[in-house]
Design an enzyme around this catalytic site. Structure first.
Site, short mmCIF file in Angstrom:
data_model
loop_
_atom_site.label_atom_id
_atom_site.label_comp_id
_atom_site.label_asym_id
_atom_site.label_seq_id
_atom_site.Cartn_x
_atom_site.Cartn_y
_atom_site.Cartn_z
CG ASP A 107 -0.27 -0.53 2.48
OD1 ASP A 107 0.98 -0.50 2.55
OD2 ASP A 107 -0.96 -0.98 3.40
CD GLU B 23 -8.93 0.81 7.87
OE1 GLU B 23 -8.93 -0.13 8.70
OE2 GLU B 23 -8.39 1.90 8.08
CG ASN C 157 -8.99 -1.84 11.99
OD1 ASN C 157 -8.03 -2.45 11.53
ND2 ASN C 157 -9.47 -0.75 11.43
CG HIS D 140 -5.77 -2.49 8.85
ND1 HIS D 140 -5.88 -1.46 9.76
CD2 HIS D 140 -4.45 -2.55 8.55
CE1 HIS D 140 -4.70 -0.92 9.98
NE2 HIS D 140 -3.80 -1.57 9.27
C1 GLP Z 1 -0.26 -0.21 8.64
C2 GLP Z 1 0.13 -1.03 7.42
C3 GLP Z 1 -0.26 -2.47 7.59
C4 GLP Z 1 0.27 -2.98 8.93
C5 GLP Z 1 -0.34 -2.21 10.04
C6 GLP Z 1 0.13 -2.65 11.41
O1 GLP Z 1 -1.60 0.17 8.63
N1 GLP Z 1 -0.47 -0.51 6.22
O2 GLP Z 1 0.29 -3.22 6.52
O3 GLP Z 1 -0.04 -4.33 9.06
O4 GLP Z 1 0.04 -0.84 9.87
O5 GLP Z 1 1.22 -1.91 11.80
P1 GLP Z 1 2.12 -2.13 13.08
O6 GLP Z 1 3.06 -3.20 12.70
O7 GLP Z 1 2.80 -0.82 13.24
O8 GLP Z 1 1.23 -2.51 14.19
#
Ligand code: GLP
Length: 241
Positions: A67, A143, A136, A138
């Site tokens: 993304d 989402e 959440n 995702h």
């Molecule tokens: C972002 C990324 C996701 C990732 C998520 C969790 O939203 N786009 O790909 O899985 O964060 O991040 P963290 O590892 O900081 O908890």
């Protein structure tokens, strides 16, 4: 979906890095799907360490990011391009021409989403997709409510995701929108490895492991995949029986 639990977050990240390392060593022309987020810091750190000893050649590996935020400049230090260049692509010697993120800078973002899918197909599809998980549920930036057959597209970020990601932003607000691979896109990867570490992820991991497949929990779609592995540390697995 298989499950593997490690004593510490560091061991879980090291295992994940090792799986990426194996692929890069055995298939120097492989296609890797890469994630961002705090959980990935330790993975890419370990991967760089492994590479110091083994020196695999990443110059022909193709990498596709999950993304990218919309509305940040091409060189913005908060962008996922900047994160991946800094933590992964440059340290491991990827050819930057072989590294891809959704192109969020053009005029027609629908076409950009379609083009990204085409690039992945032309590369032969993703061999190993690495994922984290949002609080959440995702995956990438799909989402809750995202369809399981969704494709690369523009999405609005939830308040929860924006709040959670805000600590990673320097001198800027988390954008309201992003372009993300769809869940359908992710499910086409030949192998998927989702890494979740730390106590904050325990609740969503419980829902993921014990709950049904439903669009309200995007990561649950991974249960439809034949070769998906959930890698956890003790803390993230703490609520599992
Ligand atoms: C972002 C990324 C996701 C990732 C998520 C969790 O939203 N786009 O790909 O899985 O964060 O991040 P963290 O590892 O900081 O908890």
């Amino acid at each position: 979906m298989e499950l593997k639990i490690f004593e510490s977050a560091d061991q879980a990240a090291n295992f994940t890095a090792g799986e990426i390392g194996k692929l890069l060593r055995l298939s120097p022309k492989s296609c890797l799907g890469v994630a961002t987020g705090r959980t990935m810091d330790a993975v890419y750190h370990h991967l760089c360490q492994i590479n110091k000893n083994e020196k695999f050649d990443c110059s022909k590996v193709k990498a596709f990011a999950l993304d990218e935020y919309i509305g940040l400049g091409r060189k913005d230090e908060n962008s996922y391009r900047h994160y991946l260049d800094t933590h992964l692509f440059r340290p491991l010697g990827f050819d930057i021409k072989n590294t891809f993120l959704p192109d969020v800078h053009g005029e027609d973002l629908d076409i950009a989403g379609y083009e990204y899918e085409k690039l992945i197909r032309e590369a032969g599809g993703v061999d190993l997709q690495i994922l984290g998980i949002g609080l959440n549920g995702h995956i990438a930036l799909n989402e809750p409510g995202s369809a399981h057959d969704s494709r690369t597209r523009v999405v609005a970020l939830s308040q929860k995701t924006r709040e959670s990601n805000s600590s990673l932003f320097r001198n800027a607000q988390v954008p309201l929108t992003a372009m993300t691979m769809g869940i359908g896109t992710i499910l086409e990867s030949r192998r998927i490895l989702l890494l979740a570490t730390g106590a904050t992820k325990a609740e969503i991991i419980l829902k993921l492991v014990q709950g049904d497949i439903r669009s309200h929990l995007p990561a649950s779609a991974l249960k439809l995949h034949k070769n998906a592995l959930l890698v956890l540390d003790r803390e993230a697995a703490a609520l599992l029986g």
